[in-house]
Design a protein around this motif. Sequence first.
Motif, PDB file in Angstrom:
ATOM      1  N   LEU A 109       6.176  10.074   3.319  1.00 21.15           N
ATOM      2  CA  LEU A 109       5.020  10.693   2.674  1.00 21.15           C
ATOM      3  C   LEU A 109       3.714  10.114   3.211  1.00 21.15           C
ATOM      4  N   GLU A 110       3.685   8.809   3.464  1.00 19.25           N
ATOM      5  CA  GLU A 110       2.493   8.183   4.027  1.00 19.25           C
ATOM      6  C   GLU A 110       2.157   8.792   5.384  1.00 19.25           C
ATOM      7  N   ARG A 111       3.170   8.976   6.236  1.00 15.23           N
ATOM      8  CA  ARG A 111       2.932   9.589   7.549  1.00 15.23           C
ATOM      9  C   ARG A 111       2.376  11.004   7.396  1.00 15.23           C
ATOM     10  N   LEU A 112       2.939  11.778   6.471  1.00 15.89           N
ATOM     11  CA  LEU A 112       2.461  13.143   6.262  1.00 15.89           C
ATOM     12  C   LEU A 112       1.036  13.158   5.712  1.00 15.89           C
ATOM     13  N   ALA A 113       0.697  12.217   4.841  1.00 15.68           N
ATOM     14  CA  ALA A 113      -0.672  12.118   4.325  1.00 15.68           C
ATOM     15  C   ALA A 113      -1.638  11.812   5.465  1.00 15.68           C
ATOM     16  N   ARG A 114      -1.265  10.884   6.332  1.00 15.97           N
ATOM     17  CA  ARG A 114      -2.134  10.549   7.470  1.00 15.97           C
ATOM     18  C   ARG A 114      -2.312  11.740   8.400  1.00 15.97           C
ATOM     19  N   ASP A 132       0.833  -1.194   0.000  1.00 20.78           N
ATOM     20  CA  ASP A 132       0.000   0.000   0.000  1.00 20.78           C
ATOM     21  C   ASP A 132       0.873   1.252   0.000  1.00 20.78           C
ATOM     22  N   ALA A 133       2.060   1.141  -0.589  1.00 18.87           N
ATOM     23  CA  ALA A 133       2.998   2.256  -0.572  1.00 18.87           C
ATOM     24  C   ALA A 133       2.626   3.290  -1.629  1.00 18.87           C
ATOM     25  N   LEU A 134       2.852   4.551  -1.304  1.00 20.16           N
ATOM     26  CA  LEU A 134       2.616   5.616  -2.272  1.00 20.16           C
ATOM     27  C   LEU A 134       3.563   5.488  -3.453  1.00 20.16           C
ATOM     28  N   LEU A 135       4.808   5.177  -3.182  1.00 17.40           N
ATOM     29  CA  LEU A 135       5.822   5.041  -4.225  1.00 17.40           C
ATOM     30  C   LEU A 135       6.370   3.620  -4.186  1.00 17.40           C
ATOM     31  N   GLU A 136       5.950   2.794  -5.115  1.00 15.48           N
ATOM     32  CA  GLU A 136       6.442   1.421  -5.175  1.00 15.48           C
ATOM     33  C   GLU A 136       7.881   1.422  -5.663  1.00 15.48           C
ATOM     34  N   SER A 137       8.761   0.749  -4.944  1.00 17.87           N
ATOM     35  CA  SER A 137      10.158   0.699  -5.353  1.00 17.87           C
ATOM     36  C   SER A 137      10.891  -0.369  -4.577  1.00 17.87           C
ATOM     37  N   ASP A 138      11.914  -0.927  -5.208  1.00 14.13           N
ATOM     38  CA  ASP A 138      12.818  -1.834  -4.516  1.00 14.13           C
ATOM     39  C   ASP A 138      13.958  -1.077  -3.870  1.00 14.13           C
TER      40      ASP A 138
END
Length: 182
Positions: free
Chosen positions: A109-114, A92-98
Amino acid sequence: MCQDSTLRAVCVAGPSDSGKTSLVEELVSRLGADGRVATVKSIHHEVEIDTPGTDTHRHRTAGAETVVGITPELTFDIATRGKRNPHEPDGDALLESDDREIRALSRGLERLARRGYDTVLVEGFAQSPLPTILVGERDPSAVGGPVIGRGDDSIDDLVGTIRSLEGLEFSHAGTPTDETDC
């Protein structure tokens, strides 16, 4: 309680001493009239942001994964997961990446969105897939996201472009959260 949210996120990328921080300052000032603005800064070397010997430093070195400090004027949190040890992707990541650095940015970014921010300006993280404003002499192929402007564009044009961006969507359903994440 956390809710689903969207977040406009823009990368400001360029070489050292090219004016990135000055541009971020000006953009924050202008975009703040529209809503809540946060910034993320990529730092490429270790820094100690918590003074050794203070209670918060003692809490962290004792093993707390996150320490929240609240002063009369500021609230801050220190988490032990930086670029070298980001949370694993949870689908459920905003930016999918390895890439560990991009995963760490995504979690931030997820924390800031929340927390209900409307816009985040990211200084550095040139390889992220975020829309990017190039500052200084940098080839557009050297960044991971689409170039939406240049540092020498008018501030009005840059602000207008950022305001017109579609936000990243992040659903909090199924994502463990607690009050420090909101």
